[in-house]
Design a protein around this motif. Structure first.
Motif, PDB file in Angstrom:
ATOM      1  N   ARG A 147       0.826  -1.212   0.000  1.00 47.83           N
ATOM      2  CA  ARG A 147       0.000   0.000   0.000  1.00 47.83           C
ATOM      3  C   ARG A 147       0.859   1.261   0.000  1.00 47.83           C
ATOM      4  O   ARG A 147       0.596   2.215  -0.712  1.00 47.83           O
ATOM      5  N   ARG A 148       1.898   1.275   0.823  1.00 40.43           N
ATOM      6  CA  ARG A 148       2.772   2.453   0.917  1.00 40.43           C
ATOM      7  C   ARG A 148       3.440   2.736  -0.427  1.00 40.43           C
ATOM      8  O   ARG A 148       3.471   3.877  -0.885  1.00 40.43           O
ATOM      9  N   GLU A 149       3.940   1.714  -1.097  1.00 41.69           N
ATOM     10  CA  GLU A 149       4.611   1.889  -2.385  1.00 41.69           C
ATOM     11  C   GLU A 149       3.636   2.373  -3.461  1.00 41.69           C
ATOM     12  O   GLU A 149       3.971   3.247  -4.263  1.00 41.69           O
ATOM     13  N   PHE A 150       2.431   1.808  -3.473  1.00 45.37           N
ATOM     14  CA  PHE A 150       1.412   2.268  -4.434  1.00 45.37           C
ATOM     15  C   PHE A 150       1.047   3.727  -4.155  1.00 45.37           C
ATOM     16  O   PHE A 150       0.899   4.523  -5.081  1.00 45.37           O
ATOM     17  N   GLY A 151       0.902   4.078  -2.879  1.00 45.96           N
ATOM     18  CA  GLY A 151       0.562   5.462  -2.514  1.00 45.96           C
ATOM     19  C   GLY A 151       1.655   6.436  -2.897  1.00 45.96           C
ATOM     20  O   GLY A 151       1.374   7.532  -3.397  1.00 45.96           O
ATOM     21  N   GLU A 152       2.891   6.050  -2.664  1.00 50.51           N
ATOM     22  CA  GLU A 152       4.026   6.898  -3.041  1.00 50.51           C
ATOM     23  C   GLU A 152       4.067   7.105  -4.552  1.00 50.51           C
ATOM     24  O   GLU A 152       4.284   8.224  -5.030  1.00 50.51           O
ATOM     25  N   PHE A 153       3.836   6.065  -5.295  1.00 53.88           N
ATOM     26  CA  PHE A 153       3.822   6.174  -6.761  1.00 53.88           C
ATOM     27  C   PHE A 153       2.695   7.102  -7.211  1.00 53.88           C
ATOM     28  O   PHE A 153       2.903   7.971  -8.060  1.00 53.88           O
ATOM     29  N   ARG A 154       1.521   6.950  -6.615  1.00 51.82           N
ATOM     30  CA  ARG A 154       0.411   7.837  -6.973  1.00 51.82           C
ATOM     31  C   ARG A 154       0.745   9.297  -6.676  1.00 51.82           C
ATOM     32  O   ARG A 154       0.511  10.182  -7.499  1.00 51.82           O
ATOM     33  N   ASP A 155       1.315   9.561  -5.512  1.00 47.96           N
ATOM     34  CA  ASP A 155       1.660  10.934  -5.143  1.00 47.96           C
ATOM     35  C   ASP A 155       2.659  11.539  -6.125  1.00 47.96           C
ATOM     36  O   ASP A 155       2.545  12.707  -6.507  1.00 47.96           O
ATOM     37  N   ARG A 156       3.624  10.749  -6.519  1.00 43.77           N
ATOM     38  CA  ARG A 156       4.638  11.255  -7.447  1.00 43.77           C
ATOM     39  C   ARG A 156       4.083  11.439  -8.856  1.00 43.77           C
ATOM     40  O   ARG A 156       4.483  12.363  -9.564  1.00 43.77           O
ATOM     41  N   CYS A 157       3.161  10.587  -9.256  1.00 39.32           N
ATOM     42  CA  CYS A 157       2.490  10.778 -10.554  1.00 39.32           C
ATOM     43  C   CYS A 157       1.614  12.027 -10.526  1.00 39.32           C
ATOM     44  O   CYS A 157       1.537  12.760 -11.514  1.00 39.32           O
ATOM     45  N   ASP A 158       0.959  12.281  -9.399  1.00 35.75           N
ATOM     46  CA  ASP A 158       0.181  13.514  -9.237  1.00 35.75           C
ATOM     47  C   ASP A 158       1.077  14.743  -9.393  1.00 35.75           C
ATOM     48  O   ASP A 158       0.713  15.707 -10.072  1.00 35.75           O
ATOM     49  N   ALA A 159       2.240  14.700  -8.770  1.00 37.41           N
ATOM     50  CA  ALA A 159       3.176  15.829  -8.858  1.00 37.41           C
ATOM     51  C   ALA A 159       3.656  16.022 -10.292  1.00 37.41           C
ATOM     52  O   ALA A 159       3.772  17.160 -10.767  1.00 37.41           O
ATOM     53  N   LEU A 160       3.912  14.932 -10.996  1.00 40.74           N
ATOM     54  CA  LEU A 160       4.314  15.029 -12.402  1.00 40.74           C
ATOM     55  C   LEU A 160       3.204  15.668 -13.222  1.00 40.74           C
ATOM     56  O   LEU A 160       3.456  16.568 -14.040  1.00 40.74           O
ATOM     57  N   SER A 161       1.986  15.246 -13.011  1.00 36.54           N
ATOM     58  CA  SER A 161       0.853  15.812 -13.740  1.00 36.54           C
ATOM     59  C   SER A 161       0.719  17.314 -13.488  1.00 36.54           C
ATOM     60  O   SER A 161       0.473  18.086 -14.413  1.00 36.54           O
ATOM     61  N   GLU A 162       0.886  17.714 -12.233  1.00 37.35           N
ATOM     62  CA  GLU A 162       0.784  19.139 -11.899  1.00 37.35           C
ATOM     63  C   GLU A 162       1.840  19.975 -12.624  1.00 37.35           C
ATOM     64  O   GLU A 162       1.529  21.031 -13.154  1.00 37.35           O
ATOM     65  N   ILE A 163       3.071  19.512 -12.638  1.00 35.10           N
ATOM     66  CA  ILE A 163       4.130  20.296 -13.281  1.00 35.10           C
ATOM     67  C   ILE A 163       3.946  20.305 -14.797  1.00 35.10           C
ATOM     68  O   ILE A 163       4.208  21.323 -15.439  1.00 35.10           O
ATOM     69  N   LEU A 164       3.464  19.217 -15.377  1.00 39.92           N
ATOM     70  CA  LEU A 164       3.209  19.217 -16.818  1.00 39.92           C
ATOM     71  C   LEU A 164       2.118  20.219 -17.180  1.00 39.92           C
ATOM     72  O   LEU A 164       2.127  20.788 -18.273  1.00 39.92           O
ATOM     73  N   SER A 165       1.204  20.454 -16.262  1.00 36.88           N
ATOM     74  CA  SER A 165       0.140  21.435 -16.500  1.00 36.88           C
ATOM     75  C   SER A 165       0.653  22.869 -16.466  1.00 36.88           C
ATOM     76  O   SER A 165      -0.011  23.776 -16.964  1.00 36.88           O
ATOM     77  N   LEU A 166       1.823  23.079 -15.884  1.00 34.19           N
ATOM     78  CA  LEU A 166       2.389  24.433 -15.798  1.00 34.19           C
ATOM     79  C   LEU A 166       3.108  24.885 -17.063  1.00 34.19           C
ATOM     80  O   LEU A 166       3.385  26.067 -17.220  1.00 34.19           O
ATOM     81  N   PHE A 167       3.426  23.960 -17.952  1.00 36.55           N
ATOM     82  CA  PHE A 167       4.112  24.355 -19.181  1.00 36.55           C
ATOM     83  C   PHE A 167       3.235  25.308 -19.987  1.00 36.55           C
ATOM     84  O   PHE A 167       2.021  25.095 -20.088  1.00 36.55           O
ATOM     85  N   PRO A 168       3.844  26.346 -20.562  1.00 28.99           N
ATOM     86  CA  PRO A 168       3.075  27.253 -21.433  1.00 28.99           C
ATOM     87  C   PRO A 168       2.464  26.465 -22.590  1.00 28.99           C
ATOM     88  O   PRO A 168       3.072  25.541 -23.109  1.00 28.99           O
ATOM     89  N   ARG A 169       1.267  26.848 -22.979  1.00 27.53           N
ATOM     90  CA  ARG A 169       0.550  26.136 -24.034  1.00 27.53           C
ATOM     91  C   ARG A 169       0.750  26.751 -25.412  1.00 27.53           C
ATOM     92  O   ARG A 169       0.276  26.232 -26.393  1.00 27.53           O
ATOM     93  N   ASP A 170       1.419  27.886 -25.465  1.00 24.44           N
ATOM     94  CA  ASP A 170       1.641  28.522 -26.752  1.00 24.44           C
ATOM     95  C   ASP A 170       2.996  29.225 -26.731  1.00 24.44           C
ATOM     96  O   ASP A 170       3.667  29.258 -25.718  1.00 24.44           O
ATOM     97  N   ARG A 171       3.352  29.759 -27.864  1.00 24.24           N
ATOM     98  CA  ARG A 171       4.592  30.512 -27.968  1.00 24.24           C
ATOM     99  C   ARG A 171       4.282  31.919 -27.485  1.00 24.24           C
ATOM    100  O   ARG A 171       3.713  32.729 -28.206  1.00 24.24           O
ATOM    101  N   ARG A 172       4.624  32.161 -26.264  1.00 24.77           N
ATOM    102  CA  ARG A 172       4.255  33.420 -25.618  1.00 24.77           C
ATOM    103  C   ARG A 172       4.960  34.610 -26.249  1.00 24.77           C
ATOM    104  O   ARG A 172       6.155  34.568 -26.510  1.00 24.77           O
ATOM    105  N   PRO A 173       4.208  35.698 -26.402  1.00 25.29           N
ATOM    106  CA  PRO A 173       4.857  36.928 -26.869  1.00 25.29           C
ATOM    107  C   PRO A 173       5.768  37.470 -25.783  1.00 25.29           C
ATOM    108  O   PRO A 173       5.545  37.237 -24.604  1.00 25.29           O
ATOM    109  N   LEU A 174       6.790  38.144 -26.189  1.00 28.64           N
ATOM    110  CA  LEU A 174       7.740  38.687 -25.226  1.00 28.64           C
ATOM    111  C   LEU A 174       7.234  40.009 -24.717  1.00 28.64           C
ATOM    112  O   LEU A 174       7.531  40.509 -23.722  1.00 28.64           O
TER     113      LEU A 174
END
Length: 174
Positions: A147-174
């Motif tokens: 259970r602990r290992e599955f929970g740790e994996f889920r938490d880390r996958c959640d963190a990966l998903s969050e950071i991937l959502s932070l990437f800009p979605r377009d070529r931002r103007p300067l």
């Protein structure tokens, strides 16, 4: 630009959030005794967890290709900027890329995403190593020991998903 965003959306939203994490969370509920789910119990380790093997390659590729595929300097290959003379395109695209990196802290975002990916992948490897000692990977009672290992994996996958959502979605103007 659209290809990179589609790859990210396909991986992060379609696969990671709406397929993998949903099922991983259902498995954790099952292991906690909060629900019964014979389908998840029977298929999670053998079918669903195994999808990380192929999808992690995509995650790594998405992160590694962000700067190259999303830089606003690529706008010099499209109308109207492609009409600039070659020398102007050369120096201005370098300047544009440098300003983009600095203003939007692109390399910091990529580094955080790489670290989140590495952390999730390490949790997966740890889980896989732990499961080698599992006598019955389709039994909730046998999987409760992990259970602990599955929970740790889920938490880390959640963190990966969050950071991937932070990437800009377009070529931002300067």
């Amino acid at each position: 630009m659209y290809q990179w965003n589609k790859r990210r959306a396909d991986f992060n939203h379609d696969w990671l959030q709406n397929f993998f994490l949903v099922r991983l969370s259902r498995l954790l509920q099952l292991l906690d005794g909060a629900t019964e789910d014979p389908e998840i119990e029977r298929t999670f380790v053998t079918d669903i967890l195994a999808t990380w093997e192929t999808e992690r390659v995509e995650a790594s590729g998405i992160i590694a290709s962000f700067e190259e595929q999303m830089t606003p300097s690529l706008l010099f290959e499209e109308e109207p900027l492609c009409r600039c003379d070659d020398e102007t395109k050369r120096w201005l695209s370098i300047l544009t890329h440098s300003l983009w990196l600095r203003r939007f802290k692109i390399r910091a975002i990529v580094e955080k995403a790489s670290a989140a990916y590495s952390s999730a992948n390490a949790a997966y490897e740890n889980l896989q190593h732990s499961l080698l000692g599992c006598s019955n990977s389709i039994s909730a009672s046998a999987l409760r020991h992990f259970r602990r290992e599955f929970g740790e994996f889920r938490d880390r996958c959640d963190a990966l998903s969050e950071i991937l959502s932070l990437f800009p979605r377009d070529r931002r103007p300067l």
